[in-house]
Design an enzyme around this catalytic site. Structure first.
Site, short mmCIF file in Angstrom:
data_model
loop_
_atom_site.label_atom_id
_atom_site.label_comp_id
_atom_site.label_asym_id
_atom_site.label_seq_id
_atom_site.Cartn_x
_atom_site.Cartn_y
_atom_site.Cartn_z
CB CYS A 41 -1.02 0.02 1.22
SG CYS A 41 -1.69 1.59 1.70
CB CYS A 44 0.28 1.96 4.12
SG CYS A 44 -1.33 1.28 4.00
#
Length: 290
Positions: A41, A44
C-alpha cells in the site's frame, strides 16, 4: 512491519492472539490508535511513519497498534476494512473514532486533539498548538472532496455524516446516515451517531436551557420539562446532571410517556465514551427498574 522496524515502546504490532489484552484491555488505561496497513500500500508508507513519529512525540498519551492486514486477516475482517490505510481509535474498550486514507500531519494532530489526546510534554504541546485545528466546516469540505475523488469508498460517507453532526447539521447528517450501505449501518460509530441524532431531534422547537430550568424549579413534576432539560444538558456537555434528570423521572414516574426516561438513558449511554460514568448510571438505572 516487524517490531524491529518499530522500536519505540509506544508502537507495537497487534496480532489476533494478543488483541484482547494488548488493544481492548489496554485501551481502558491508554487510548490505542490502530493503523491497518499493508506492505504493498503506497499511502500506508506515507501515513505509517507520521503515526509512528507522533506516537513517539506524544510520549505515551496514546499507543500505536500496527496491523498488517495481509498477516492478520481476521482482525482486518473484524474491523470491516474496505480500503487501507485505515486508522481506528480505541478508547475505554470500544471504537471511538477513525478515518480512512493518508492525511496530512496537521489533520492527524487535530484528530488526536478532537479526541482529547494531547502531547505528554510541553515542547510537543507547543508544536501541536502551532498546527491550525481543522474546523467542522473544513472537515466537511475535505471529506466531500475525498468523496468526489473516490465515490466508491462508502466509509467516507460515514465520515461525512459524523462531520455534519459535529457541525450541528442534524438533517444532512441523518440523510448521510440513512444512505449508508448495510455493512456500515452497524458500524459502532454509526450506531452512536444514530443515538446522538435521536437526542438532538428531541430538541427541535424545545425551550431554552434557562426556560426549562425555570419550569422544573416551578413544578418538579413537569416531566416533559425534566426530559427536555436532561437532553439539553447532555447536548451541552453537562452529562451527569442530564442523566440525573432522566433518573428522577424514572424514579418518580417511570411509565411517563411510555417509559421514555429509560429510553433516554439507554440512548445517552450509546453516545458516551466514559465507560466508568456509563457503568455507574447503568447500575443506578437497574436499581430503579428491577
Amino acid at each position: 512491519m516487524s517490531s524491529a522496524q518499530t522500536p519505540s515502546e509506544h508502537v507495537f504490532d497487534a496480532t489476533t492472539a494478543g488483541f484482547e489484552n494488548d488493544v481492548i484491555q489496554a485501551s481502558l488505561e491508554t487510548p490505542i490508535l490502530v493503523d491497518l496497513w499493508a506492505e504493498w500500500c503506497g499511502p500506508c508508507k506515507t501515513l505509517g511513519p507520521m503515526l509512528e513519529k507522533l506516537a513517539v512525540e506524544y510520549n505515551g498519551a496514546f499507543r500505536l497498534a500496527k496491523i498488517d492486514v495481509d498477516a492478520e486477516k481476521d482482525l482486518a475482517a473484524m474491523f470491516g476494512v474496505r480500503s487501507i490505510p485505515t486508522v481506528i481509535l480505541i478508547k475505554d474498550g470500544q471504537m471511538a473514532d477513525g478515518f480512512a486514507g493518508a492525511v496530512p500531519e496537521g489533520q492527524l494532530r487535530e484528530f488526536l486533539a478532537r479526541n482529547g489526546i494531547q502531547p505528554a510534554d510541553g515542547e510537543a504541546g507547543a508544536t501541536a498548538a502551532e498546527a491550525a485545528p481543522e474546523t467542522a466546516e473544513d472537515a466537511i469540505n475535505r471529506i466531500q472532496q475525498a468523496i468526489a475523488a473516490e465515490p466508491g469508498r462508502a466509509e467516507l460517507k460515514l465520515d461525512l455524516a459524523l462531520a455534519l453532526m459535529r457541525a450541528g447539521q442534524v438533517d444532512p447528517a441523518q440523510a448521510e446516515l440513512n444512505a449508508l450501505p448495510a455493512n456500515l449501518a452497524t458500524d459502532p460509530r454509526a450506531v452512536r451517531l444514530r443515538s446522538q441524532l435521536d437526542l438532538a431531534r428531541a430538541l427541535t422547537g424545545a425551550p431554552s436551557l434557562a426556560e426549562l430550568r425555570q419550569r422544573v424549579e416551578t413544578n418538579g413534576d413537569d416531566w416533559e420539562a425534566r426530559d427536555l432539560l436532561g437532553v439539553r444538558l447532555l447536548i451541552e456537555g453537562d452529562v451527569p446532571t442530564g442523566l440525573d434528570q432522566f433518573l428522577d423521572v424514572l424514579k418518580r414516574q417511570r411509565d411517563w410517556n411510555d417509559g421514555q426516561a429509560k429510553k433516554r438513558l439507554l440512548a445517552a449511554f450509546a453516545t458516551l465514551d466514559d465507560a466508568e460514568l456509563v457503568g455507574t448510571y447503568r447500575r443506578k438505572m437497574a436499581s430503579l427498574v428491577f
